[in-house]
Design a protein around this motif. Structure first.
Motif, PDB file in Angstrom:
ATOM      1  N   ASN A  97      66.126 -51.261 -14.928  1.00  0.00           N
ATOM      2  CA  ASN A  97      66.188 -52.725 -14.854  1.00  0.00           C
ATOM      3  C   ASN A  97      65.330 -53.235 -13.698  1.00  0.00           C
ATOM      4  OD1 ASN A  97      68.114 -52.733 -16.974  1.00  0.00           O
ATOM      5  ND2 ASN A  97      69.795 -52.515 -15.510  1.00  0.00           N
ATOM      6  N   ILE A  98      65.030 -54.494 -13.736  1.00  0.00           N
ATOM      7  CA  ILE A  98      64.235 -55.155 -12.692  1.00  0.00           C
ATOM      8  C   ILE A  98      62.990 -54.318 -12.404  1.00  0.00           C
ATOM      9  CG2 ILE A  98      64.344 -56.406 -10.507  1.00  0.00           C
ATOM     10  CD1 ILE A  98      67.365 -56.015 -10.530  1.00  0.00           C
ATOM     11  N   LEU A  99      62.266 -53.995 -13.443  1.00  0.00           N
ATOM     12  CA  LEU A  99      61.096 -53.136 -13.302  1.00  0.00           C
ATOM     13  C   LEU A  99      59.999 -53.818 -12.504  1.00  0.00           C
ATOM     14  CD1 LEU A  99      61.202 -51.527 -16.822  1.00  0.00           C
ATOM     15  CD2 LEU A  99      61.092 -50.256 -14.676  1.00  0.00           C
ATOM     16  N   LYS A 100      59.291 -52.996 -11.726  1.00  0.00           N
ATOM     17  CA  LYS A 100      58.202 -53.475 -10.876  1.00  0.00           C
ATOM     18  C   LYS A 100      56.922 -52.764 -11.280  1.00  0.00           C
ATOM     19  CE  LYS A 100      61.458 -53.786  -6.986  1.00  0.00           C
ATOM     20  NZ  LYS A 100      61.724 -53.334  -5.585  1.00  0.00           N
ATOM     21  N   SER A 101      55.803 -53.328 -10.880  1.00  0.00           N
ATOM     22  CA  SER A 101      54.520 -52.711 -11.218  1.00  0.00           C
ATOM     23  C   SER A 101      54.426 -51.292 -10.657  1.00  0.00           C
ATOM     24  CB  SER A 101      53.371 -53.569 -10.698  1.00  0.00           C
ATOM     25  OG  SER A 101      53.472 -53.740  -9.291  1.00  0.00           O
ATOM     26  N   VAL A 127      55.452 -45.360 -19.094  1.00  0.00           N
ATOM     27  CA  VAL A 127      56.064 -46.652 -18.783  1.00  0.00           C
ATOM     28  C   VAL A 127      55.033 -47.478 -18.017  1.00  0.00           C
ATOM     29  CG1 VAL A 127      57.852 -47.847 -17.463  1.00  0.00           C
ATOM     30  CG2 VAL A 127      58.419 -45.777 -18.746  1.00  0.00           C
ATOM     31  N   THR A 128      54.701 -48.630 -18.555  1.00  0.00           N
ATOM     32  CA  THR A 128      53.730 -49.518 -17.923  1.00  0.00           C
ATOM     33  C   THR A 128      54.388 -50.862 -17.676  1.00  0.00           C
ATOM     34  OG1 THR A 128      51.901 -48.417 -19.063  1.00  0.00           O
ATOM     35  CG2 THR A 128      51.461 -50.584 -18.114  1.00  0.00           C
ATOM     36  N   VAL A 129      54.374 -51.271 -16.413  1.00  0.00           N
ATOM     37  CA  VAL A 129      54.961 -52.561 -16.032  1.00  0.00           C
ATOM     38  C   VAL A 129      53.819 -53.478 -15.621  1.00  0.00           C
ATOM     39  CG1 VAL A 129      56.634 -53.758 -14.583  1.00  0.00           C
ATOM     40  CG2 VAL A 129      57.010 -51.357 -15.231  1.00  0.00           C
ATOM     41  N   SER A 130      53.579 -54.473 -16.440  1.00  0.00           N
ATOM     42  CA  SER A 130      52.427 -55.348 -16.202  1.00  0.00           C
ATOM     43  C   SER A 130      52.634 -56.675 -16.917  1.00  0.00           C
ATOM     44  CB  SER A 130      51.145 -54.680 -16.711  1.00  0.00           C
ATOM     45  OG  SER A 130      50.051 -55.557 -16.578  1.00  0.00           O
ATOM     46  N   SER A 131      52.096 -57.723 -16.304  1.00  0.00           N
ATOM     47  CA  SER A 131      52.149 -59.039 -16.939  1.00  0.00           C
ATOM     48  C   SER A 131      50.895 -59.285 -17.769  1.00  0.00           C
ATOM     49  CB  SER A 131      52.318 -60.129 -15.887  1.00  0.00           C
ATOM     50  OG  SER A 131      51.299 -60.051 -14.921  1.00  0.00           O
ATOM     51  N   VAL A 180      56.169 -53.290 -20.478  1.00  0.00           N
ATOM     52  CA  VAL A 180      57.175 -54.303 -20.174  1.00  0.00           C
ATOM     53  C   VAL A 180      56.670 -55.159 -19.025  1.00  0.00           C
ATOM     54  CG1 VAL A 180      58.425 -52.791 -18.582  1.00  0.00           C
ATOM     55  CG2 VAL A 180      59.640 -54.662 -19.717  1.00  0.00           C
ATOM     56  N   GLN A 181      57.090 -56.409 -19.011  1.00  0.00           N
ATOM     57  CA  GLN A 181      56.696 -57.304 -17.927  1.00  0.00           C
ATOM     58  C   GLN A 181      57.531 -57.036 -16.685  1.00  0.00           C
ATOM     59  OE1 GLN A 181      57.015 -61.324 -19.396  1.00  0.00           O
ATOM     60  NE2 GLN A 181      55.014 -61.218 -20.413  1.00  0.00           N
TER      61      GLN A 181
END
Length: 120
Positions: free
Chosen positions: A82-86, A116-120, A11-12
């Motif tokens: 919600n409002i996930l961060k890297s 869970v991976t938070v990345s753009s 997810v971004q």
């Protein structure tokens, strides 16, 4: 008794994910349920826990962004993120204190983990 976690993914930053963890087997009662996470090179840490009655506790780093809930009829715990961060990137594990049918005391069980991976 088994715990089966699902819902992880990529997810971004700023996005949302919902994790689920269902317990199955010969279960008499489930007491505390929770979510933990482990990032690469770090120790596993508590994210959030919830009692059978619905009382909750969160890590400071996720307060206001994550919500833990449970459905006692389905033996399932959820984590709305919600409002996930890297820095939320990690393997997320569910945990439950379960009293098996015929047992007197609870035993802690762990799910298999979901990435869970938070990345753009």
């Amino acid at each position: 008794v088994q715990l089966q976690a699902s819902g992880g993914g990529l997810v971004q930053p700023g996005g949302s994910l919902r994790l689920s963890c269902a317990a199955s087997g010969s279960i008499l009662r489930i007491d505390i349920m929770g979510w933990y996470r482990q990032a690469p090179g770090k120790q596993r840490e508590l994210v959030a826990v919830i009692t059978r009655g619905g009382s909750t506790n969160y890590a400071d780093s996720v307060k206001g962004r994550f919500t833990i809930s449970r459905d006692n009829a389905k033996n399932t715990v959820y984590l709305q993120m919600n409002i996930l961060k890297s820095e939320d990137t990690a393997v997320y594990y569910c945990n439950a204190d379960i009293v098996r049918s015929g047992a007197r005391y609870s035993t802690a069980y762990w799910g298999q983990g979901t990435q869970v991976t938070v990345s753009s």
